[in-house]
Design an enzyme around this catalytic site. Structure first.
Site, short mmCIF file in Angstrom:
data_model
loop_
_atom_site.label_atom_id
_atom_site.label_comp_id
_atom_site.label_asym_id
_atom_site.label_seq_id
_atom_site.Cartn_x
_atom_site.Cartn_y
_atom_site.Cartn_z
N GLY A 97 -2.44 -4.13 9.18
CA GLY A 97 -1.64 -4.80 10.20
C GLY A 97 -0.97 -6.07 9.72
O GLY A 97 -0.63 -6.94 10.53
N ASP B 253 -6.19 -6.69 4.48
CA ASP B 253 -5.62 -5.35 4.50
C ASP B 253 -5.65 -4.79 5.92
O ASP B 253 -6.72 -4.63 6.50
CB ASP B 253 -6.46 -4.47 3.56
CG ASP B 253 -5.91 -3.08 3.37
OD1 ASP B 253 -4.85 -2.75 3.94
OD2 ASP B 253 -6.55 -2.29 2.64
N SER C 197 0.85 -1.19 0.00
CA SER C 197 0.00 0.00 0.00
C SER C 197 0.88 1.24 0.00
O SER C 197 1.65 1.46 0.94
CB SER C 197 -0.88 0.02 1.25
OG SER C 197 -1.40 1.35 1.41
N ASP D 181 -4.89 3.23 -1.85
CA ASP D 181 -5.90 3.52 -0.84
C ASP D 181 -6.51 4.90 -1.07
O ASP D 181 -5.92 5.93 -0.75
CB ASP D 181 -5.26 3.47 0.55
CG ASP D 181 -5.04 2.05 1.03
OD1 ASP D 181 -6.00 1.25 0.93
OD2 ASP D 181 -3.93 1.74 1.48
N HIS E 126 -8.52 0.56 -3.83
CA HIS E 126 -9.38 0.29 -2.67
C HIS E 126 -10.10 1.59 -2.35
O HIS E 126 -9.50 2.52 -1.78
CB HIS E 126 -8.49 -0.19 -1.52
CG HIS E 126 -9.21 -0.40 -0.22
ND1 HIS E 126 -8.54 -0.54 0.98
CD2 HIS E 126 -10.54 -0.50 0.07
CE1 HIS E 126 -9.42 -0.73 1.95
NE2 HIS E 126 -10.64 -0.69 1.43
N HIS F 95 -1.23 -1.43 -4.31
CA HIS F 95 -2.50 -1.17 -3.61
C HIS F 95 -2.67 0.34 -3.41
O HIS F 95 -1.81 1.00 -2.82
CB HIS F 95 -2.49 -1.90 -2.27
CG HIS F 95 -3.79 -1.84 -1.54
ND1 HIS F 95 -4.89 -2.63 -1.86
CD2 HIS F 95 -4.19 -1.07 -0.49
CE1 HIS F 95 -5.89 -2.36 -1.03
NE2 HIS F 95 -5.49 -1.41 -0.20
N GLY G 49 -2.87 3.86 8.16
CA GLY G 49 -1.87 2.80 8.17
C GLY G 49 -1.34 2.60 9.58
O GLY G 49 -1.63 3.37 10.49
N GLY G 50 -0.58 1.54 9.77
CA GLY G 50 0.13 1.33 11.03
C GLY G 50 -0.70 0.90 12.21
O GLY G 50 -0.26 1.02 13.35
N MET H 115 -11.08 -6.42 5.67
CA MET H 115 -10.30 -5.45 6.45
C MET H 115 -9.92 -6.09 7.78
O MET H 115 -10.77 -6.57 8.52
CB MET H 115 -11.11 -4.18 6.71
CG MET H 115 -11.36 -3.30 5.50
SD MET H 115 -9.89 -2.85 4.55
CE MET H 115 -8.90 -1.99 5.77
N GLY I 260 1.34 -2.06 4.18
CA GLY I 260 1.87 -0.70 4.04
C GLY I 260 3.14 -0.54 4.84
O GLY I 260 4.25 -0.65 4.32
N SER I 261 2.98 -0.33 6.16
CA SER I 261 4.17 -0.05 6.99
C SER I 261 5.19 -1.19 7.00
O SER I 261 6.39 -0.94 7.10
CB SER I 261 3.77 0.33 8.41
OG SER I 261 2.47 -0.06 8.73
N MET J 144 -9.18 7.58 -0.10
CA MET J 144 -10.00 7.96 1.07
C MET J 144 -10.62 9.34 0.83
O MET J 144 -9.94 10.23 0.31
CB MET J 144 -9.13 8.02 2.32
CG MET J 144 -8.39 6.71 2.61
SD MET J 144 -7.54 6.80 4.20
CE MET J 144 -6.65 5.24 4.18
N MET K 8 -12.24 3.75 -0.33
CA MET K 8 -12.85 3.99 0.98
C MET K 8 -13.59 5.31 0.88
O MET K 8 -13.16 6.34 1.41
CB MET K 8 -11.77 4.00 2.07
CG MET K 8 -11.21 2.62 2.36
SD MET K 8 -9.63 2.66 3.23
CE MET K 8 -8.52 2.84 1.84
C1 DX5 Z 1 -6.18 1.21 5.82
C2 DX5 Z 1 -5.70 0.96 4.41
C3 DX5 Z 1 -4.55 0.04 4.34
C4 DX5 Z 1 -3.31 0.54 5.03
C5 DX5 Z 1 -2.56 -0.65 5.55
O1 DX5 Z 1 -7.30 1.99 5.77
O2 DX5 Z 1 -6.73 0.39 3.62
O3 DX5 Z 1 -4.25 -0.37 3.01
O4 DX5 Z 1 -2.47 1.28 4.20
O5 DX5 Z 1 -1.49 -0.19 6.30
P1 DX5 Z 1 -0.66 -1.10 7.29
O6 DX5 Z 1 -0.13 -2.25 6.46
O7 DX5 Z 1 0.39 -0.20 7.77
O8 DX5 Z 1 -1.60 -1.57 8.35
ZN ZN Z 2 -6.35 -0.61 1.56
#
Ligand code: DX5
Ligand code: ZN
Length: 226
Positions: free
Chosen positions: A179, A177, A12, A39, A70, A37, A148-149, A141, A199-200, A41, A72
């Site tokens: 953690g 998606d 991500s 994201d 994705h 990926h 993220g994180g 989810m 992501g992280s 928002m 959101m």
């Molecule tokens: C959360 C996003 C994820 C996010 C995941 O709303 O949809 O894609 O970036 O980030 P990590 O992998 O850091 O949890």
């Molecule tokens: Zn996502």
């Protein structure tokens, strides 16, 4: 899809350095990402705001990897055409945001894209029971979307297993998606997830070599648990 039957790693870019976005996308491409990926928002469906079609379109020139968008957002229908035109190949909407989910998914396929549905942690798998014919991907989810994180929600393993049973014999990818790390990847892979967003855990360290080691660690941990 991109990798025939193996684990799919979808970094991500939310966790990337936005001031060097093109370089970051190029680095994860070279580091072995299967999908990118994206994201999206809207500050309404989720509290955070990120980017939309113009940024996706600009990134389309940087990589040939599959773009996994994705959304959101509260009203995905309004911009589906724009995401398809910008180069998204998979478009995933949230079941919670769609009053007419069957119609929205059909429209995504009409646009030539693969259709995905995402479920927030509280949403039961049952809401998908009558749209399975319209689906190419289900995104579970494993955190509450928006940031993220965050920490992986362990109870989602059971939902993934339920969805695996529900989709048995169908060509539907189960994606997770939130953690996802080399530590949590085995839990979701064992339950039935094939595509892992991270992501992280991918954008740790600096640049291609670090990202490659991170991607490989998640892929190896997940593959061993399948
Ligand atoms: C959360 C996003 C994820 C996010 C995941 O709303 O949809 O894609 O970036 O980030 P990590 O992998 O850091 O949890
Ligand atoms: Zn996502």
């Amino acid at each position: 899809m991109h990798v025939d039957d193996g684990i799919i790693i979808a970094p991500s870019i939310l966790a990337s350095n936005f001031s060097r976005l093109a370089d970051e996308v190029s680095a994860i491409d070279r580091a072995g990402a299967d999908w990118i990926h994206l994201d999206v928002m809207d500050g309404h469906f989720v509290p955070n705001l990120t980017f939309g079609p113009p940024v996706i379109k600009a990134l389309r020139h940087v990589t040939d990897r599959t773009f996994d968008a994705h959304l959101m957002v509260s009203n995905p229908d309004a911009l589906l055409d724009s995401y398809a035109k910008a180069g998204a190949e998979i478009i995933t909407v949230h079941a919670e945001a769609c009053a007419h989910l069957d119609r929205t998914l059909s429209r995504i396929r009409e646009l030539g894209c693969r259709a995905g549905v995402s479920l927030n942690p509280h949403s039961p798998a049952d809401v998908l029971a009558h749209v399975l014919d319209r689906l190419d991907l289900i995104l579970v989810m494993t955190v509450n979307p928006g940031f993220g994180g965050q920490s992986f929600i362990g109870a989602m393993a059971e939902k993934i297993a339920t969805i695996r049973q529900m989709t048995a014999g169908r060509d539907i990818v189960i994606e997770v998606d939130g953690g996802i790390t080399a530590e949590t990847a085995p839990l979701v892979a064992a339950a039935g997830a094939r595509a892992l967003v991270a992501g992280s855990a991918v954008f740790k360290g600096d640049g291609e070599a670090a990202y490659r080691a991170n991607i490989d660690a998640i892929r190896t941990a997940a593959a061993a648990a399948r």
